[in-house]
Structure formats: C-alpha cells, structure tokens
Design a protein around this motif. Structure first.
Motif, PDB file in Angstrom:
ATOM      1  N   SER A  11      29.261  32.267  50.707  1.00  0.00           N
ATOM      2  CA  SER A  11      29.598  31.574  51.943  1.00  0.00           C
ATOM      3  C   SER A  11      31.012  31.898  52.405  1.00  0.00           C
ATOM      4  O   SER A  11      31.267  32.078  53.589  1.00  0.00           O
ATOM      5  N   PRO A  57      27.658  29.200  56.368  1.00  0.00           N
ATOM      6  CA  PRO A  57      27.337  28.121  55.430  1.00  0.00           C
ATOM      7  C   PRO A  57      25.876  28.199  54.981  1.00  0.00           C
ATOM      8  O   PRO A  57      25.001  28.572  55.763  1.00  0.00           O
ATOM      9  N   GLY A  61      25.911  22.270  57.123  1.00  0.00           N
ATOM     10  CA  GLY A  61      27.040  23.168  57.349  1.00  0.00           C
ATOM     11  C   GLY A  61      26.806  24.089  58.524  1.00  0.00           C
ATOM     12  O   GLY A  61      27.700  24.331  59.340  1.00  0.00           O
ATOM     13  N   GLN A 112      27.068  22.049  61.774  1.00  0.00           N
ATOM     14  CA  GLN A 112      28.461  21.759  62.102  1.00  0.00           C
ATOM     15  C   GLN A 112      29.153  22.991  62.661  1.00  0.00           C
ATOM     16  O   GLN A 112      29.929  22.897  63.615  1.00  0.00           O
ATOM     17  N   LYS A 113      28.865  24.161  62.102  1.00  0.00           N
ATOM     18  CA  LYS A 113      29.493  25.392  62.587  1.00  0.00           C
ATOM     19  C   LYS A 113      29.049  25.703  64.007  1.00  0.00           C
ATOM     20  O   LYS A 113      29.859  26.074  64.850  1.00  0.00           O
TER      21      LYS A 113
END
Length: 67
Positions: free
Chosen positions: A22, A28, A33, A36-37
């Motif tokens: 990662s 992620p 993850g 969120q990215k």
C-alpha cells in the motif's frame, strides 16, 4: 486495556506485506481506505472537480468512437 490477540497474518508477515504494498503503490487495500481516498480526491480541490467533469465527456466520446 486490551492486549490484542494472536494473529496468524501477523506471524506469517501478510500484514506487513500488505502495508508495504500500500505504501509503495499509494493504493489502500481496505474498502474504507479506498473510499476515503476517492472522497479526498473528489472534494479535495481542482483536480477532483476536473476529473468529475471530464469523465462523462470522455466516456461519451469513447462510446461514439466505438459505435
């Protein structure tokens, strides 16, 4: 305070390998993850806005060229 439990993934090195992967790729490996990215990219400034606006145009042109 919890002391955690035994983890085979940690003993075999899978957790560390996933973490290193990662960090190297910037992608992620968990669902949260990745979400969120994507959220940071879209709402995080000009680049996100450009991507959101250009993607439908690009896909439309692609469909026109194919058919």
């Amino acid at each position: 305070m919890s002391r955690g439990g035994f983890s085979w993934k940690r003993v075999t090195g899978i957790s560390g390998a996933k973490s290193n992967f990662s960090k190297m790729t910037g992608v992620p490996l968990t669902k949260s993850g990745r979400q969120q990215k994507v959220g940071r990219t879209v709402s995080g400034g000009c680049l996100g806005i450009v991507i959101v606006l250009i993607t439908p145009i690009f896909l439309s042109l692609l469909l026109i060229i194919i058919f």
